[in-house]
Design a protein around this motif. Sequence first.
Motif, PDB file in Angstrom:
ATOM      1  N   GLY A  65      -4.880  -1.657  -1.987  1.00 11.18           N
ATOM      2  CA  GLY A  65      -4.473  -2.408  -0.620  1.00 11.18           C
ATOM      3  C   GLY A  65      -5.722  -3.314  -0.120  1.00 11.18           C
ATOM      4  O   GLY A  65      -5.653  -4.237   0.420  1.00 11.18           O
ATOM      5  N   LYS A  92       2.230   8.716  -6.596  1.00 10.44           N
ATOM      6  CA  LYS A  92       2.603  10.101  -6.228  1.00 10.44           C
ATOM      7  C   LYS A  92       3.766  10.738  -7.146  1.00 10.44           C
ATOM      8  O   LYS A  92       3.758  11.920  -7.556  1.00 10.44           O
ATOM      9  CB  LYS A  92       2.743  10.410  -4.600  1.00 10.44           C
ATOM     10  CG  LYS A  92       2.795  11.841  -4.319  1.00 10.44           C
ATOM     11  CD  LYS A  92       1.569  12.527  -4.397  1.00 10.44           C
ATOM     12  CE  LYS A  92       1.530  13.946  -3.976  1.00 10.44           C
ATOM     13  NZ  LYS A  92       0.313  14.522  -3.974  1.00 10.44           N
ATOM     14  N   ILE A 151      -0.647   3.715   4.642  1.00 10.46           N
ATOM     15  CA  ILE A 151      -1.032   4.996   4.296  1.00 10.46           C
ATOM     16  C   ILE A 151      -0.507   6.117   5.270  1.00 10.46           C
ATOM     17  O   ILE A 151      -0.254   7.209   5.000  1.00 10.46           O
ATOM     18  CB  ILE A 151      -2.461   5.155   3.788  1.00 10.46           C
ATOM     19  CG1 ILE A 151      -2.768   4.431   2.498  1.00 10.46           C
ATOM     20  CG2 ILE A 151      -3.049   6.695   3.748  1.00 10.46           C
ATOM     21  CD1 ILE A 151      -1.632   4.760   1.572  1.00 10.46           C
ATOM     22  N   SER A 206       3.831   1.647  -1.008  1.00 14.58           N
ATOM     23  CA  SER A 206       4.757   1.549  -2.321  1.00 14.58           C
ATOM     24  C   SER A 206       4.002   2.113  -3.182  1.00 14.58           C
ATOM     25  O   SER A 206       4.442   3.116  -4.128  1.00 14.58           O
ATOM     26  CB  SER A 206       5.365   0.233  -2.716  1.00 14.58           C
ATOM     27  OG  SER A 206       6.189  -0.170  -1.456  1.00 14.58           O
ATOM     28  N   ILE A 207       2.776   1.789  -3.486  1.00 20.55           N
ATOM     29  CA  ILE A 207       2.016   2.066  -4.537  1.00 20.55           C
ATOM     30  C   ILE A 207       1.558   3.384  -4.441  1.00 20.55           C
ATOM     31  O   ILE A 207       1.576   4.264  -5.390  1.00 20.55           O
ATOM     32  CB  ILE A 207       0.669   1.387  -4.502  1.00 20.55           C
ATOM     33  CG1 ILE A 207       0.916  -0.178  -4.957  1.00 20.55           C
ATOM     34  CG2 ILE A 207      -0.585   1.930  -5.168  1.00 20.55           C
ATOM     35  CD1 ILE A 207      -0.404  -1.169  -4.588  1.00 20.55           C
ATOM     36  N   ALA A 208       1.238   4.002  -3.317  1.00 20.39           N
ATOM     37  CA  ALA A 208       1.116   5.307  -2.904  1.00 20.39           C
ATOM     38  C   ALA A 208       2.342   6.526  -3.440  1.00 20.39           C
ATOM     39  O   ALA A 208       1.962   7.353  -4.182  1.00 20.39           O
ATOM     40  CB  ALA A 208       0.507   5.698  -1.484  1.00 20.39           C
ATOM     41  N   SER A 261      -3.496   9.682  -5.262  1.00 21.46           N
ATOM     42  CA  SER A 261      -2.513   8.684  -5.092  1.00 21.46           C
ATOM     43  C   SER A 261      -2.925   7.715  -3.881  1.00 21.46           C
ATOM     44  O   SER A 261      -2.673   6.615  -3.729  1.00 21.46           O
ATOM     45  CB  SER A 261      -1.060   9.229  -4.942  1.00 21.46           C
ATOM     46  OG  SER A 261      -0.945   9.947  -4.066  1.00 21.46           O
ATOM     47  N   ILE A 262      -3.300   8.639  -2.503  1.00 23.83           N
ATOM     48  CA  ILE A 262      -3.576   7.827  -1.480  1.00 23.83           C
ATOM     49  C   ILE A 262      -5.030   7.121  -1.533  1.00 23.83           C
ATOM     50  O   ILE A 262      -5.092   5.952  -1.153  1.00 23.83           O
ATOM     51  CB  ILE A 262      -3.466   8.824  -0.206  1.00 23.83           C
ATOM     52  CG1 ILE A 262      -2.253   9.349   0.175  1.00 23.83           C
ATOM     53  CG2 ILE A 262      -4.337   8.432   0.927  1.00 23.83           C
ATOM     54  CD1 ILE A 262      -2.113  10.600   0.676  1.00 23.83           C
ATOM     55  N   THR A 321       0.911  -1.030  -0.039  1.00 26.67           N
ATOM     56  CA  THR A 321       0.143   0.041  -0.003  1.00 26.67           C
ATOM     57  C   THR A 321       0.852   1.578  -0.041  1.00 26.67           C
ATOM     58  O   THR A 321       0.873   2.058  -0.832  1.00 26.67           O
ATOM     59  CB  THR A 321      -1.120  -0.162   1.248  1.00 26.67           C
ATOM     60  OG1 THR A 321      -1.556  -1.191   1.369  1.00 26.67           O
ATOM     61  CG2 THR A 321      -1.967   1.376   1.191  1.00 26.67           C
ATOM     62  N   ALA A 367      -4.110   3.934  -3.822  1.00 28.34           N
ATOM     63  CA  ALA A 367      -3.393   2.864  -2.898  1.00 28.34           C
ATOM     64  C   ALA A 367      -4.257   2.186  -1.822  1.00 28.34           C
ATOM     65  O   ALA A 367      -4.306   0.966  -1.501  1.00 28.34           O
ATOM     66  CB  ALA A 367      -2.202   3.591  -2.238  1.00 28.34           C
TER      67      ALA A 367
END
Length: 393
Positions: free
Chosen positions: A161, A142, A306, A136-138, A153-154, A134, A157
Amino acid sequence: VPILTGLDPSVALFSAGIGTLIFHLCTNGKVPVFLGSSFAFIPVITAVSVQYGDLRYAQGGMVIVGLIYVALSFLVKKIGLDKIRKILPAHVVGPMIIVIGLNLIPTALDMTGVPQLLAGDKSAVVSVVIAAITLSIALIIKKLGKGFVSQVSILIAVIIGYVISIVIGQVSLSEIQNASLVAVPNFTLPKFNMGAILIIAPVVLAVFMEHVGDITTNGQVVGKNFIEDPGLNRTLLGDGLATLAAGFIGGPANTTYGENTGVLAMTKNYNPAILRLTAVFAIILSFIAKFGAAIRTIPQPVMGGISLILFSMIALVGVQTIKREKVKFSFINIVIMTSILLVGLSANIFGKAISIDITDAVSISGLSLAAIVGVSLNIIISLVKKLLKKESN
């Protein structure tokens, strides 16, 4: 914020919506701002919940904060912003914001499962992996995303997740299935306790300057001076009454969302009416029980990953405040800033929080004590400087 504090997400949505409408009413509908749950209150709400075992005492503290905000709005109108800034300069406010962010990071780490894994609990591996994915994706979105995608982005993510957690069996959807489609949010009345109020009230010193920064930045993006028109006193009044309303119904304290300014800059759409429409949507969503249930089922590792970003960003805002206001690193300023950081982070640095006992049942520590120490030191040193200057003349 409601997930981290134990408050009801549906009530938080309702509070954000109704708070935004109150704000627009107080500011004559001129300022394109959306109000939402303030992160600054997370540690003090949690502290009150742990110490008194009832979140309604935290509500009582937020009601008092709302009243203080209203009082500040009249004070600003009477004596002017410049004199207020002398009491709350950047070298006091910046470290206080840093304390808020850094004090929250251990909570985020607990949610990820990292401490449990380090303690030898191998079952925490799954939690840590979900949190890491989660997070890393955010960060990737971003960094590499553009425009609207980067702004959300958050949210993206969290959704990814959440889906991963469902696929690997870490989420029970029964709460969503059992929830009715429409239901009245779980509104609760506040309780009042002096100890709880003393824990929560000093946070107003930090969020006051945050408010000034948000309104100033919002005006710079839009191309208007909202500090003068409709006036800082009116924006403070709107924020205060919104927080007051939230406290009375069981929602988190409201704040003028800085993220909203980023969306304004991206879309170039500065019409305040759209923010009021957004507020109406938030109120409608608060009555959709399945939506609230879905929020409550978001796994802790997802929110932990997050939260590490969000809480680090809060601390960074404190650093940026010091940098933006060009604070001089003189001996006196360093003493004040160090004192705030040491007192505010004492529980993490020394293993035990520095506290002052007011009565057998009431004590002040953490951010509250740090704020009092910082403001007091700044006032005392300023007075000493004036006296020495008079004597030398």
